[in-house]
Write a protein that holds these residues in place. Structure first.
Motif, PDB file in Angstrom:
ATOM      1  N   ARG A 114       6.270  -2.289  -1.955  1.00 43.01           N
ATOM      2  CA  ARG A 114       5.686  -0.997  -1.598  1.00 43.01           C
ATOM      3  C   ARG A 114       5.302  -0.173  -2.819  1.00 43.01           C
ATOM      4  NH1 ARG A 114       3.787  -1.502   3.147  1.00 43.01           N
ATOM      5  NH2 ARG A 114       3.701   0.756   3.347  1.00 43.01           N
ATOM      6  N   TRP A 115       5.474  -0.731  -4.010  1.00 43.86           N
ATOM      7  CA  TRP A 115       5.026  -0.033  -5.216  1.00 43.86           C
ATOM      8  C   TRP A 115       3.497  -0.038  -5.287  1.00 43.86           C
ATOM      9  CZ3 TRP A 115       8.543  -3.171  -9.094  1.00 43.86           C
ATOM     10  CH2 TRP A 115       9.874  -2.765  -8.947  1.00 43.86           C
ATOM     11  N   ASP A 116       2.964   0.894  -6.056  1.00 45.84           N
ATOM     12  CA  ASP A 116       1.526   0.916  -6.321  1.00 45.84           C
ATOM     13  C   ASP A 116       1.109  -0.363  -7.051  1.00 45.84           C
ATOM     14  OD1 ASP A 116      -1.044   2.622  -6.547  1.00 45.84           O
ATOM     15  OD2 ASP A 116      -0.715   1.915  -8.601  1.00 45.84           O
ATOM     16  N   THR A 117      -0.139  -0.761  -6.866  1.00 41.86           N
ATOM     17  CA  THR A 117      -0.618  -2.006  -7.477  1.00 41.86           C
ATOM     18  C   THR A 117      -0.554  -1.994  -9.009  1.00 41.86           C
ATOM     19  OG1 THR A 117      -2.871  -1.113  -7.269  1.00 41.86           O
ATOM     20  CG2 THR A 117      -2.137  -2.675  -5.579  1.00 41.86           C
TER      21      THR A 117
ATOM     22  N   PHE B  10      -1.762   2.574  -3.550  1.00 41.95           N
ATOM     23  CA  PHE B  10      -2.053   1.380  -2.753  1.00 41.95           C
ATOM     24  C   PHE B  10      -0.985   0.321  -3.009  1.00 41.95           C
ATOM     25  CE2 PHE B  10      -4.621  -2.506  -1.825  1.00 41.95           C
ATOM     26  CZ  PHE B  10      -4.923  -2.203  -0.507  1.00 41.95           C
ATOM     27  N   ALA B  11      -0.267  -0.063  -1.960  1.00 42.87           N
ATOM     28  CA  ALA B  11       0.916  -0.900  -2.116  1.00 42.87           C
ATOM     29  C   ALA B  11       0.578  -2.346  -2.457  1.00 42.87           C
ATOM     30  CB  ALA B  11       1.750  -0.865  -0.836  1.00 42.87           C
ATOM     31  N   VAL B  12       1.479  -2.969  -3.198  1.00 35.82           N
ATOM     32  CA  VAL B  12       1.355  -4.381  -3.556  1.00 35.82           C
ATOM     33  C   VAL B  12       1.232  -5.253  -2.308  1.00 35.82           C
ATOM     34  CG1 VAL B  12       2.637  -6.330  -4.547  1.00 35.82           C
ATOM     35  CG2 VAL B  12       2.494  -4.155  -5.788  1.00 35.82           C
ATOM     36  N   ASP B  13       2.016  -4.950  -1.275  1.00 39.48           N
ATOM     37  CA  ASP B  13       1.928  -5.738  -0.039  1.00 39.48           C
ATOM     38  C   ASP B  13       0.517  -5.732   0.525  1.00 39.48           C
ATOM     39  OD1 ASP B  13       4.619  -6.387  -0.106  1.00 39.48           O
ATOM     40  OD2 ASP B  13       5.230  -4.827   1.318  1.00 39.48           O
TER      41      ASP B  13
END
Length: 302
Positions: free
Chosen positions: A291-294, A248-251
């Motif tokens: 776009r990195w994982d949370t 799940f992306a940071v954005d």
């Protein structure tokens, strides 16, 4: 057809429904795939038509050029798009889903959006004899692929009972938590809890590494006790390894936490830790981690 985008599972045998699915992103594509694999007559709409064609090639359903045409004659219209504005764009207007829906049909919104837009669209739907359920999901892309999502719903109990068996095709739990908007509010609670957990896990791992501990071993030990969590079990080792190119992306998390902040300002709830973690995620965005994982929150501490 391989159905490679989903993991096969046992589906409850219920009469086939004519359904539409609007939005074939990382969540919507496998969710719609489970509906088709369970034997329902599925018509899809996606803004990028090539993705809709690829879905049809894989699952054998049909595609439509507009939400209105996808929704025509459907018993249930499912939707999973990006935000409030995206949702309004596919629901309202002359080419929106409501323009094509028949009386007695139900619109099920899986978008993580505001409680305000849920109430707005539910009222418009009611005026034309269409049911509405706000139904955000938790479980991420893996949950959608495996058909193991958790769905938090708001709406009328009778309408909910009509859609629950169909939504169970891609879920492990579909629960009515209250009136319209309650599903979105429950999802906000979910994201508040995750934000705090990930920050605490980040600090714990960073502390342990600084102290010279074997953190994979430590996590394995404490995951058997009171500190256990889904985040620790599924993200702990990858955080130790500095790997974040998945999940799940940071954005997306910042979008969700902005919904929390907006709602908190309206209802007076105090969410100081959530507000702080939101700013920590903004720091991750600044270093290119949108776009990195949370779980990449730990990057701030290294």
């Amino acid at each position: 057809m391989s159905n490679a985008s989903i993991q096969p599972r046992q589906y409850e045998q219920i009469p086939s429904k004519k359904v539409a699915f609007i939005g074939l992103g990382v969540m919507g594509l496998p969710m719609a795939g489970h509906l088709a694999s369970a034997g329902h007559n599925v018509t899809v709409y996606n803004r990028t038509t090539t993705k809709a064609k690829a879905w049809c090639d894989e699952f054998g359903g049909a595609s439509a050029p507009t939400p209105k045409e996808a929704a025509q004659d459907a018993d249930i219209v499912f939707c999973c798009v990006g935000n409030d504005d995206d949702l309004r764009s596919v629901v309202l207007g002359p080419q929106g889903a409501l323009a094509g829906m028949k009386g007695g049909a139900v619109f099920v919104d899986h978008t993580t959006a505001s409680a305000t837009v849920a109430r707005e669209l539910a009222q418009i739907a009611k005026e034309q004899g269409v049911g509405f359920i706000d139904a955000p999901v938790s479980g991420g892309q893996a949950g959608a692929v495996n058909g193991q999502l958790t769905v938090m719903c708001g709406g009328d109990a009778a309408v909910f009972e009509a859609i629950r068996p169909i939504a169970m095709h891609y879920s492990r739990a579909v629960t009515l938590v209250g009136s319209i908007g309650s599903g979105q509010l429950a999802k906000m609670v979910n994201q508040i809890c995750i934000a705090g957990l990930v920050q605490a896990l980040s600090e714990g791992i960073a502390f342990g590494q600084t102290a010279g501990l074997d953190m994979k071993l430590v996590l394995d030990v404490i995951n058997k006790g009171a500190a256990q969590s889904w985040q620790m079990e599924n993200r702990g080792d990858t955080m130790v390894d500095d790997k974040f190119d998945f999940g799940f992306a940071v954005d997306w998390m910042r979008k969700d936490l902005n919904l929390v902040m907006d709602e908190a300002r309206k209802n007076g709830a105090r969410v100081p830790i959530t507000a702080l973690v939101d700013q920590f995620y903004a720091d991750v965005q600044k270093i290119g981690g949108g776009r990195w994982d949370t779980s990449s929150l730990i990057k701030r501490l290294r």
